[in-house]
Design a protein around this motif. Structure first.
Motif, PDB file in Angstrom:
ATOM      1  N   GLU A 134       0.837  -1.193   0.000  1.00 22.81           N
ATOM      2  CA  GLU A 134       0.000   0.000   0.000  1.00 22.81           C
ATOM      3  C   GLU A 134       0.880   1.254   0.000  1.00 22.81           C
ATOM      4  N   ARG A 135       0.496   2.199  -0.812  1.00 22.28           N
ATOM      5  CA  ARG A 135       1.243   3.462  -0.833  1.00 22.28           C
ATOM      6  C   ARG A 135       0.861   4.351   0.339  1.00 22.28           C
ATOM      7  N   ARG A 136      -0.428   4.320   0.710  1.00 26.84           N
ATOM      8  CA  ARG A 136      -0.898   5.220   1.769  1.00 26.84           C
ATOM      9  C   ARG A 136      -1.990   4.565   2.591  1.00 26.84           C
ATOM     10  N   ALA A 137      -2.036   4.914   3.884  1.00 26.13           N
ATOM     11  CA  ALA A 137      -3.107   4.526   4.800  1.00 26.13           C
ATOM     12  C   ALA A 137      -3.522   5.779   5.568  1.00 26.13           C
ATOM     13  N   PHE A 138      -4.553   5.672   6.397  1.00 25.62           N
ATOM     14  CA  PHE A 138      -4.947   6.859   7.162  1.00 25.62           C
ATOM     15  C   PHE A 138      -5.226   6.527   8.617  1.00 25.62           C
ATOM     16  N   CYS A 139      -5.027   7.536   9.460  1.00 26.83           N
ATOM     17  CA  CYS A 139      -5.392   7.445  10.878  1.00 26.83           C
ATOM     18  C   CYS A 139      -6.287   8.647  11.169  1.00 26.83           C
ATOM     19  N   LEU A 140      -7.533   8.366  11.482  1.00 25.17           N
ATOM     20  CA  LEU A 140      -8.565   9.388  11.661  1.00 25.17           C
ATOM     21  C   LEU A 140      -8.930   9.499  13.136  1.00 25.17           C
ATOM     22  N   ASP A 141      -8.849  10.722  13.664  1.00 27.42           N
ATOM     23  CA  ASP A 141      -9.274  10.988  15.034  1.00 27.42           C
ATOM     24  C   ASP A 141     -10.637  11.676  15.020  1.00 27.42           C
ATOM     25  N   PHE A 142     -11.577  11.157  15.804  1.00 21.50           N
ATOM     26  CA  PHE A 142     -12.848  11.822  16.030  1.00 21.50           C
ATOM     27  C   PHE A 142     -12.713  12.653  17.308  1.00 21.50           C
ATOM     28  N   PHE A 143     -12.935  13.957  17.201  1.00 23.97           N
ATOM     29  CA  PHE A 143     -12.756  14.884  18.316  1.00 23.97           C
ATOM     30  C   PHE A 143     -14.106  15.179  18.951  1.00 23.97           C
ATOM     31  N   ASP A 144     -14.294  14.709  20.189  1.00 19.76           N
ATOM     32  CA  ASP A 144     -15.571  14.939  20.870  1.00 19.76           C
ATOM     33  C   ASP A 144     -15.535  16.166  21.769  1.00 19.76           C
ATOM     34  N   GLY A 145     -14.453  16.940  21.681  1.00 13.91           N
ATOM     35  CA  GLY A 145     -14.340  18.204  22.410  1.00 13.91           C
ATOM     36  C   GLY A 145     -14.011  19.327  21.453  1.00 13.91           C
ATOM     37  N   HIS A 174      -1.904  18.861   3.506  1.00 13.80           N
ATOM     38  CA  HIS A 174      -2.849  18.122   2.663  1.00 13.80           C
ATOM     39  C   HIS A 174      -4.019  19.029   2.343  1.00 13.80           C
ATOM     40  N   ALA A 175      -4.719  18.720   1.246  1.00 16.75           N
ATOM     41  CA  ALA A 175      -5.848  19.538   0.802  1.00 16.75           C
ATOM     42  C   ALA A 175      -7.007  19.513   1.788  1.00 16.75           C
ATOM     43  N   ILE A 176      -7.193  18.420   2.532  1.00 17.90           N
ATOM     44  CA  ILE A 176      -8.252  18.353   3.540  1.00 17.90           C
ATOM     45  C   ILE A 176      -7.867  19.258   4.703  1.00 17.90           C
ATOM     46  N   THR A 177      -8.779  20.112   5.120  1.00 20.15           N
ATOM     47  CA  THR A 177      -8.490  21.096   6.156  1.00 20.15           C
ATOM     48  C   THR A 177      -7.980  20.433   7.436  1.00 20.15           C
ATOM     49  N   GLY A 178      -6.818  20.882   7.893  1.00 18.47           N
ATOM     50  CA  GLY A 178      -6.239  20.375   9.136  1.00 18.47           C
ATOM     51  C   GLY A 178      -5.437  19.102   8.991  1.00 18.47           C
ATOM     52  N   ALA A 179      -5.520  18.445   7.844  1.00 21.07           N
ATOM     53  CA  ALA A 179      -4.860  17.149   7.662  1.00 21.07           C
ATOM     54  C   ALA A 179      -3.400  17.327   7.250  1.00 21.07           C
ATOM     55  N   PHE A 180      -2.615  16.281   7.461  1.00 17.56           N
ATOM     56  CA  PHE A 180      -1.223  16.275   7.033  1.00 17.56           C
ATOM     57  C   PHE A 180      -0.790  14.844   6.753  1.00 17.56           C
ATOM     58  N   VAL A 181       0.345  14.702   6.064  1.00 21.27           N
ATOM     59  CA  VAL A 181       0.832  13.387   5.637  1.00 21.27           C
ATOM     60  C   VAL A 181       2.256  13.190   6.138  1.00 21.27           C
ATOM     61  N   THR A 182       2.528  12.011   6.678  1.00 24.75           N
ATOM     62  CA  THR A 182       3.876  11.611   7.070  1.00 24.75           C
ATOM     63  C   THR A 182       4.257  10.349   6.304  1.00 24.75           C
ATOM     64  N   LEU A 195      -1.908   9.410   6.160  1.00 18.13           N
ATOM     65  CA  LEU A 195      -2.722  10.624   6.205  1.00 18.13           C
ATOM     66  C   LEU A 195      -3.329  10.726   7.601  1.00 18.13           C
ATOM     67  N   HIS A 196      -3.103  11.872   8.259  1.00 18.47           N
ATOM     68  CA  HIS A 196      -3.654  12.133   9.593  1.00 18.47           C
ATOM     69  C   HIS A 196      -4.733  13.187   9.431  1.00 18.47           C
ATOM     70  N   LEU A 197      -5.932  12.914   9.927  1.00 20.42           N
ATOM     71  CA  LEU A 197      -7.020  13.856   9.758  1.00 20.42           C
ATOM     72  C   LEU A 197      -8.007  13.736  10.910  1.00 20.42           C
ATOM     73  N   GLY A 198      -8.903  14.717  10.995  1.00 24.91           N
ATOM     74  CA  GLY A 198      -9.847  14.731  12.105  1.00 24.91           C
ATOM     75  C   GLY A 198     -11.271  14.966  11.652  1.00 24.91           C
ATOM     76  N   CYS A 199     -12.202  14.623  12.550  1.00 26.10           N
ATOM     77  CA  CYS A 199     -13.628  14.834  12.329  1.00 26.10           C
ATOM     78  C   CYS A 199     -14.207  15.329  13.642  1.00 26.10           C
ATOM     79  N   ALA A 200     -14.896  16.474  13.590  1.00 23.81           N
ATOM     80  CA  ALA A 200     -15.424  17.098  14.813  1.00 23.81           C
ATOM     81  C   ALA A 200     -16.817  16.554  15.125  1.00 23.81           C
ATOM     82  N   VAL A 201     -16.919  15.846  16.252  1.00 23.59           N
ATOM     83  CA  VAL A 201     -18.216  15.334  16.714  1.00 23.59           C
ATOM     84  C   VAL A 201     -18.369  15.699  18.194  1.00 23.59           C
ATOM     85  N   PRO A 202     -18.415  17.010  18.515  1.00 22.33           N
ATOM     86  CA  PRO A 202     -18.483  17.423  19.917  1.00 22.33           C
ATOM     87  C   PRO A 202     -19.745  16.943  20.607  1.00 22.33           C
ATOM     88  N   LYS A 203     -19.555  16.483  21.837  1.00 23.75           N
ATOM     89  CA  LYS A 203     -20.716  16.019  22.601  1.00 23.75           C
ATOM     90  C   LYS A 203     -21.589  17.209  22.994  1.00 23.75           C
TER      91      LYS A 203
END
Length: 204
Positions: A134-145, A174-182, A195-203
């Motif tokens: 695989e050339r690329r994978a991703f790690c996605l963080d869901f931010f609940d705060g 990266h083109a996705i807001t807030g994301a970056f690649v290592t 690819l490191h990126l986030g998704c905002a799901v505040p409680k």
């Protein structure tokens, strides 16, 4: 009785609708290289995350597995081929495959954000699922705060300072807001991009 539409005309109309309403699927239909597959898939991921964020009050109660299933479901609804909790050297949170021939896979790990080390643990997991092909994978963080973008920036700064998991160089944006690649040296001795990126799901 409605007039018949020539096949070429109906195909052109369909492509026009796809371009307007689902450009990532249209890009997927046209891919010829792994790079194009990655770009199309990341467009679909970005669109799915925006949909999740728009319904955050409904989804914030989900755990990591629920978030993975939700992401895979939205990707499937957009025409991509995604599965959650599939076995590929372990139970991968999300596997996205090239639907037309299955030539490429894009693996992903989903985490509820709990700081730097928890994210790095997720990166280690998804790198362990990769075979090196695989050339690329991703790690996605869901931010609940609050403060997702600043936390992503801090995460990027820490990774560039510490170069964890055989990270070979500072990150790139990266083109996705807030994301970056290592890039990390995989146990196969090939470089695998993350690819490191986030998704905002505040409680509420």
């Amino acid at each position: 009785m409605s007039p018949r539409v020539a096949f070429d005309g109906s195909l052109e109309r369909l492509l026009g609708l796809l371009e307007a309403h689902n450009p990532s699927l249209l890009a997927l239909l046209r891919v010829e290289t792994e790079g194009e597959f990655i770009e199309a898939t990341e467009g679909a991921i970005d669109s799915a995350l925006r949909t999740i964020e728009s319904g955050a009050k409904l989804y914030a109660k989900l755990d990591e597995r629920g978030m993975s299933l939700l992401l895979a479901d939205f990707l499937n609804k957009s025409g991509f081929q995604a599965t959650a909790e599939r076995y590929v050297n372990g139970h991968v949170d999300v596997v996205i495959e090239h639907a037309f021939g299955g030539r490429w896979k894009y693996l992903g790990e989903c985490k509820i954000h709990r700081g730097y080390q928890y994210h790095i643990d997720g990166c280690e997991q998804v790198l362990g699922y990769c075979t090196g092909r695989e050339r690329r994978a991703f790690c996605l963080d869901f931010f609940d705060g609050a403060g997702m973008y600043q936390k992503l920036a801090n995460l990027r700064k820490d990774m560039d300072a510490k170069l964890p998991l055989a990270q070979t160089a500072p990150s790139v944006g990266h083109a996705i807001t807030g994301a970056f690649v290592t890039v990390h040296t995989h146990k196969s001795e090939r470089g695998v991009e993350l690819l490191h990126l986030g998704c905002a799901v505040p409680k509420p």
